[in-house]
Design a protein around this motif. Structure first.
Motif, PDB file in Angstrom:
ATOM      1  N   ILE A   1       2.473  15.642  -1.592  1.00 11.14           N
ATOM      2  CA  ILE A   1       1.233  14.930  -1.255  1.00 11.14           C
ATOM      3  C   ILE A   1       1.367  13.550  -1.892  1.00 11.14           C
ATOM      4  O   ILE A   1       1.868  13.437  -3.021  1.00 11.14           O
ATOM      5  CB  ILE A   1       0.014  15.624  -1.896  1.00 11.14           C
ATOM      6  N   THR A   2       0.926  12.517  -1.205  1.00  6.91           N
ATOM      7  CA  THR A   2       1.039  11.191  -1.821  1.00  6.91           C
ATOM      8  C   THR A   2      -0.338  10.547  -1.947  1.00  6.91           C
ATOM      9  O   THR A   2      -1.199  10.724  -1.079  1.00  6.91           O
ATOM     10  CB  THR A   2       1.954  10.260  -0.995  1.00  6.91           C
ATOM     11  N   VAL A   3      -0.510   9.825  -3.048  1.00  2.00           N
ATOM     12  CA  VAL A   3      -1.768   9.107  -3.274  1.00  2.00           C
ATOM     13  C   VAL A   3      -1.421   7.658  -3.612  1.00  2.00           C
ATOM     14  O   VAL A   3      -0.678   7.388  -4.553  1.00  2.00           O
ATOM     15  CB  VAL A   3      -2.576   9.744  -4.432  1.00  2.00           C
ATOM     16  N   SER A   4      -1.984   6.753  -2.829  1.00  2.00           N
ATOM     17  CA  SER A   4      -1.679   5.329  -3.000  1.00  2.00           C
ATOM     18  C   SER A   4      -2.513   4.720  -4.123  1.00  2.00           C
ATOM     19  O   SER A   4      -3.637   5.152  -4.388  1.00  2.00           O
ATOM     20  CB  SER A   4      -1.975   4.607  -1.686  1.00  2.00           C
ATOM     21  N   GLY A   5      -1.945   3.681  -4.735  1.00  2.00           N
ATOM     22  CA  GLY A   5      -2.665   2.934  -5.767  1.00  2.00           C
ATOM     23  C   GLY A   5      -3.949   2.317  -5.247  1.00  2.00           C
ATOM     24  O   GLY A   5      -4.851   2.002  -6.021  1.00  2.00           O
ATOM     25  N   VAL A   6      -4.026   2.173  -3.922  1.00  2.00           N
ATOM     26  CA  VAL A   6      -5.242   1.627  -3.319  1.00  2.00           C
ATOM     27  C   VAL A   6      -6.443   2.524  -3.654  1.00  2.00           C
ATOM     28  O   VAL A   6      -7.545   2.044  -3.884  1.00  2.00           O
ATOM     29  CB  VAL A   6      -5.049   1.491  -1.788  1.00  2.00           C
ATOM     30  N   GLU A   7      -6.197   3.834  -3.692  1.00  2.00           N
ATOM     31  CA  GLU A   7      -7.284   4.787  -4.018  1.00  2.00           C
ATOM     32  C   GLU A   7      -7.786   4.564  -5.432  1.00  2.00           C
ATOM     33  O   GLU A   7      -8.976   4.588  -5.703  1.00  2.00           O
ATOM     34  CB  GLU A   7      -6.783   6.233  -3.889  1.00  2.00           C
ATOM     35  N   MET A   8      -6.837   4.336  -6.348  1.00  2.00           N
ATOM     36  CA  MET A   8      -7.227   4.078  -7.740  1.00  2.00           C
ATOM     37  C   MET A   8      -7.935   2.733  -7.828  1.00  2.00           C
ATOM     38  O   MET A   8      -8.953   2.586  -8.514  1.00  2.00           O
ATOM     39  CB  MET A   8      -5.986   4.071  -8.631  1.00  2.00           C
ATOM     40  N   PHE A   9      -7.383   1.764  -7.096  1.00  2.00           N
ATOM     41  CA  PHE A   9      -7.960   0.420  -7.127  1.00  2.00           C
ATOM     42  C   PHE A   9      -9.428   0.461  -6.690  1.00  2.00           C
ATOM     43  O   PHE A   9     -10.307  -0.108  -7.324  1.00  2.00           O
ATOM     44  CB  PHE A   9      -7.151  -0.523  -6.230  1.00  2.00           C
TER      45      PHE A   9
ATOM     46  N   ARG B   1       0.820  -1.208   0.000  1.00  2.00           N
ATOM     47  CA  ARG B   1       0.000   0.000   0.000  1.00  2.00           C
ATOM     48  C   ARG B   1       0.860   1.268   0.000  1.00  2.00           C
ATOM     49  O   ARG B   1       0.572   2.243  -0.673  1.00  2.00           O
ATOM     50  CB  ARG B   1      -0.837  -0.065   1.281  1.00  2.00           C
ATOM     51  N   LYS B   2       1.925   1.233   0.811  1.00  2.00           N
ATOM     52  CA  LYS B   2       2.826   2.388   0.861  1.00  2.00           C
ATOM     53  C   LYS B   2       4.141   1.945   0.216  1.00  2.00           C
ATOM     54  O   LYS B   2       4.978   1.288   0.860  1.00  2.00           O
ATOM     55  CB  LYS B   2       3.028   2.779   2.335  1.00  2.00           C
ATOM     56  N   THR B   3       4.314   2.241  -1.043  1.00  4.59           N
ATOM     57  CA  THR B   3       5.531   1.819  -1.749  1.00  4.59           C
ATOM     58  C   THR B   3       6.703   2.698  -1.305  1.00  4.59           C
ATOM     59  O   THR B   3       6.516   3.752  -0.690  1.00  4.59           O
ATOM     60  CB  THR B   3       5.351   2.001  -3.264  1.00  4.59           C
ATOM     61  N   ARG B   4       7.900   2.267  -1.666  1.00  2.67           N
ATOM     62  CA  ARG B   4       9.072   3.079  -1.315  1.00  2.67           C
ATOM     63  C   ARG B   4       8.929   4.468  -1.952  1.00  2.67           C
ATOM     64  O   ARG B   4       9.265   5.478  -1.335  1.00  2.67           O
ATOM     65  CB  ARG B   4      10.336   2.337  -1.789  1.00  2.67           C
ATOM     66  N   LEU B   5       8.411   4.545  -3.187  1.00  6.63           N
ATOM     67  CA  LEU B   5       8.234   5.845  -3.847  1.00  6.63           C
ATOM     68  C   LEU B   5       7.365   6.757  -2.991  1.00  6.63           C
ATOM     69  O   LEU B   5       7.689   7.940  -2.789  1.00  6.63           O
ATOM     70  CB  LEU B   5       7.585   5.646  -5.227  1.00  6.63           C
ATOM     71  N   LEU B   6       6.275   6.235  -2.470  1.00  2.99           N
ATOM     72  CA  LEU B   6       5.371   7.063  -1.664  1.00  2.99           C
ATOM     73  C   LEU B   6       6.030   7.487  -0.349  1.00  2.99           C
ATOM     74  O   LEU B   6       5.870   8.623   0.105  1.00  2.99           O
ATOM     75  CB  LEU B   6       4.055   6.334  -1.400  1.00  2.99           C
ATOM     76  N   LYS B   7       6.798   6.566   0.242  1.00  4.21           N
ATOM     77  CA  LYS B   7       7.475   6.917   1.509  1.00  4.21           C
ATOM     78  C   LYS B   7       8.477   8.035   1.260  1.00  4.21           C
ATOM     79  O   LYS B   7       8.537   9.021   2.005  1.00  4.21           O
ATOM     80  CB  LYS B   7       8.222   5.695   2.070  1.00  4.21           C
ATOM     81  N   ASP B   8       9.281   7.898   0.184  1.00  4.21           N
ATOM     82  CA  ASP B   8      10.294   8.921  -0.108  1.00  4.21           C
ATOM     83  C   ASP B   8       9.630  10.260  -0.455  1.00  4.21           C
ATOM     84  O   ASP B   8      10.098  11.326  -0.060  1.00  4.21           O
ATOM     85  CB  ASP B   8      11.193   8.477  -1.271  1.00  4.21           C
ATOM     86  N   ALA B   9       8.533  10.181  -1.220  1.00  2.00           N
ATOM     87  CA  ALA B   9       7.847  11.411  -1.632  1.00  2.00           C
ATOM     88  C   ALA B   9       7.262  12.116  -0.404  1.00  2.00           C
ATOM     89  O   ALA B   9       7.318  13.350  -0.289  1.00  2.00           O
ATOM     90  CB  ALA B   9       6.745  11.082  -2.631  1.00  2.00           C
ATOM     91  N   ASP B  10       6.736  11.321   0.495  1.00  2.00           N
ATOM     92  CA  ASP B  10       6.190  11.843   1.740  1.00  2.00           C
ATOM     93  C   ASP B  10       7.284  12.582   2.508  1.00  2.00           C
ATOM     94  O   ASP B  10       7.101  13.731   2.955  1.00  2.00           O
ATOM     95  CB  ASP B  10       5.721  10.630   2.558  1.00  2.00           C
ATOM     96  N   ALA B  11       8.434  11.939   2.606  1.00  2.00           N
ATOM     97  CA  ALA B  11       9.565  12.542   3.340  1.00  2.00           C
ATOM     98  C   ALA B  11      10.020  13.829   2.660  1.00  2.00           C
ATOM     99  O   ALA B  11      10.487  14.766   3.326  1.00  2.00           O
ATOM    100  CB  ALA B  11      10.719  11.540   3.417  1.00  2.00           C
ATOM    101  N   ALA B  12       9.858  13.887   1.315  1.00  2.00           N
ATOM    102  CA  ALA B  12      10.294  15.093   0.584  1.00  2.00           C
ATOM    103  C   ALA B  12       9.217  16.171   0.613  1.00  2.00           C
ATOM    104  O   ALA B  12       9.389  17.245   0.029  1.00  2.00           O
ATOM    105  CB  ALA B  12      10.632  14.712  -0.857  1.00  2.00           C
ATOM    106  N   GLY B  13       8.093  15.904   1.242  1.00  2.00           N
ATOM    107  CA  GLY B  13       7.060  16.937   1.429  1.00  2.00           C
ATOM    108  C   GLY B  13       5.961  16.946   0.384  1.00  2.00           C
ATOM    109  O   GLY B  13       5.125  17.858   0.367  1.00  2.00           O
TER     110      GLY B  13
END
Ligand SMILES: O=C1C[C@@](O)(C(=O)O)C[C@@H](O)[C@@H]1O
Length: 540
Positions: A503-511, A489-501
């Motif tokens: 907004i993150t949207v998980s694929g779960v939302e699209m699913f 649910r929280k991929t490494r890309l989302l974790k890194d993007a979150d840390a960089a400030g």
């Protein structure tokens, strides 16, 4: 079709249920294929424990494989098993020549099966090759006693309908109470022959195919009137068998009957999908008689040629078929056509035509828009999309990437597409009047401040869970990062993007949103959105 109990009544009493109350009783039983757990413990003590565990996990019957028990002693061991059975028991003593473990002489083996019957086993399972010795004898002895299953394990793929028909006729001629045919499916199209057998058999029948491609022969067995559905106990996984928990919780096979509409995810691989744990409860919540199953498809053309019946009412389409499937649709919705990818198909009940749609596009774009609006606390409808005018970077130009790019363009974004296949990126760029670049350049691509990034590659999914598709240092420039990957649910890309400030949207939302769109198309009803969101939050 003659479902299980109706067949049993005909066979046993030569009767059909004409009395109204009896008909109600029969109708109630019709949908109840028994859920059976095969048990392969190595000791009698463990068999007894496993019978209890199988009951606790939802089995209606157990199949005890005597050939797995070390130093099996027929008399005391069968007494122990039968005395302690908490559920109807099927006794199987499978020899090597039929795919089992038993290597001793036939006389001893058949004596053990006779003894099991005499001691009160509910069913004994006898291989077709030796059935002529045993069935008549056993049935004459105890007319009202245990029943005999005559089985045939085919060491390979499912035969043609004609050959199966001959086999079934030979099995019925033995006087079997139930016949059982098992094959190994090399392809999902073979299972249609299994369903044909189940729905045509004059006596109660069990038929299924083993292996990953055979799974739906278990799941759809109650629909086609099969007598038993096999489910594995927890920690006892068997290729091609669902778990008891799956059968009871996800699919609720006890609710499935001949009217149940079949929907499936056409994909390869398919077992990773969370579609079944979302769609099946949603159908039940809306009181819709449907089942949603994973369909491991190797050849789209053959699949659509074989499964033409209206019972197969619709499909989700997953990796790698979203683009290739377009040619098998009789009609394609204009949005799906412009995207060049279909993720949803419904069969029109009026003429059986297959209509292709794309729910990924709205699913992904609405998820991104909602997150942007939420940040700006924009309530209600606004005329302009928050994506209008933004630079929108899409990694991957496959089915999902195409849907996202077309959606972004429709909201007025400026789209840049990166793909390992530059020609593929270029053809998509043309559709969205955007720009195409080779995938390698994404590693040093510097986006505009406030750009949007959408990952539509498998990067981040198992086995590449520790990779990201862009340079980490550029993540701070994106206002929002979306990842179409939904497991994890929280991929490494989302974790890194979150840390960089960002907004993150998980694929779960699209699913979730694409599945809501599919529910509407599949059922013609309004999807229970809140309920589906709850499932996603609690189970994904
Ligand atoms: O992309 C996806 C995910 C999916 O393939 C699945 O894995 O369940 C189902 C598809 O309908 C959808 O478009």
């Amino acid at each position: 079709m003659l479902p299980f109990f109706q067949k049993l009544l005909r066979v046993e009493a030569g009767a059909t249920a004409t009395e109204p109350y009896l008909q109600i009783y029969v109708d109630k039983l019709l949908s109840d294929s028994l859920v059976c757990a095969p048990l392969m413990a190595r000791s009698v003590e463990q068999m007894v424990i496993d019978m209890q565990r199988a009951k606790a996990q939802g089995a209606d019957a157990v199949e005890v494989r005597l050939d797995f028990i070390d130093s099996f002693q027929p008399s005391p061991d069968l007494e122990t098993i039968i005395r302690n059975k908490p559920l109807p028991v099927i006794i199987v003593y499978r020899p090597r020549w039929e795919g089992g473990q038993y290597e001793g002489d036939e006389h001893t083996r058949l004596e053990a099966l006779r003894l099991a019957h005499d001691l009160g086993a509910d069913y004994i399972d006898v291989e077709l090759k030796v059935a002529s010795y045993l069935v008549g004898e056993v049935k004459n002895k105890h007319q009202a006693g245990g029943k005999v299953i005559v089985s045939s394990y085919l060491n390979g793929a499912t035969p043609s309908k004609e050959d199966l028909g001959h086999l079934v006729a030979r099995m019925q001629a033995t006087g079997a109470d139930i016949i059982k045919v098992v094959s190994n499916a090399d392809d999902i199209t073979e299972l249609e022959r299994i369903f044909h057998l189940l729905s045509r058999s004059e006596v109660p029948a069990v038929a299924y195919s083993l292996g990953e491609r055979g799974l739906i022969s278990q799941l759809l067995c109650p629909k086609f009137g099969g007598a038993l559905v096999y489910g594995a106990m927890e920690g006892n996984s068997i290729p091609g068998l669902p778990t008891l928990d799956n059968l009871r919780e996800t699919y609720k096979v006890e609710n499935i009957n001949s009217d149940t509409k079949v929907f499936g995810l056409v994909s390869k691989p398919v077992s990773h999908s969370k579609g079944p744990i979302l769609h099946n409860p949603a159908f039940r919540h809306a009181n819709y008689n449907g089942i949603y199953v994973p369909m491991f498809v190797d050849d789209l053309k053959e699949f659509f040629e074989v499964y033409t019946s209206p019972e197969f009412a619709g499909y989700s389409v997953g990796f790698p078929y979203k683009e290739a499937v377009v040619q098998f649709c009789d009609e394609v919705h204009p949005l799906a056509k412009s995207i060049g990818a279909v993720n949803t198909i419904i069969r029109k009940p009026s003429d059986g035509k297959l209509i292709g749609y794309n729910t990924d596009c709205e699913g992904s774009i609405a998820a991104i828009e909602d997150a942007l609006k939420e940040q700006k606390s924009i309530n209600g409808a606004s005329l302009n999309s928050p994506l209008a005018g933004k630079q929108f970077v899409v990694a991957g130009a496959g089915g999902a990437g195409r849907a996202i790019a077309v959606g972004a363009k429709s909201r007025g974004a400026r789209v840049i597409i990166f793909d390992i296949d530059l020609a593929r990126a270029e053809s998509l760029a043309q559709v969205v009047s955007g720009e195409a670049q080779p995938f390698e350049s994404l590693a040093h691509f510097q986006p505009e401040n406030g750009a949007i990034l959408a990952n539509a590659t498998p990067i981040g999914m198992h086995p590449s869970t520790d990779r990201i598709p862009v340079a980490e240092a550029t993540l701070g420039s994106y206002q929002l990062v979306f990842d179409a990957v939904y497991t994890p649910r929280k991929t490494r890309l989302l974790k890194d993007a979150d840390a960089a400030g960002a907004i993150t949207v998980s694929g779960v939302e699209m699913f979730l949103r694409q599945a809501i769109g599919q529910f509407n198309l599949f059922t013609g009803r309004e999807a229970p959105k809140d309920f589906m969101r709850e499932i996603v939050l609690s189970k994904f």
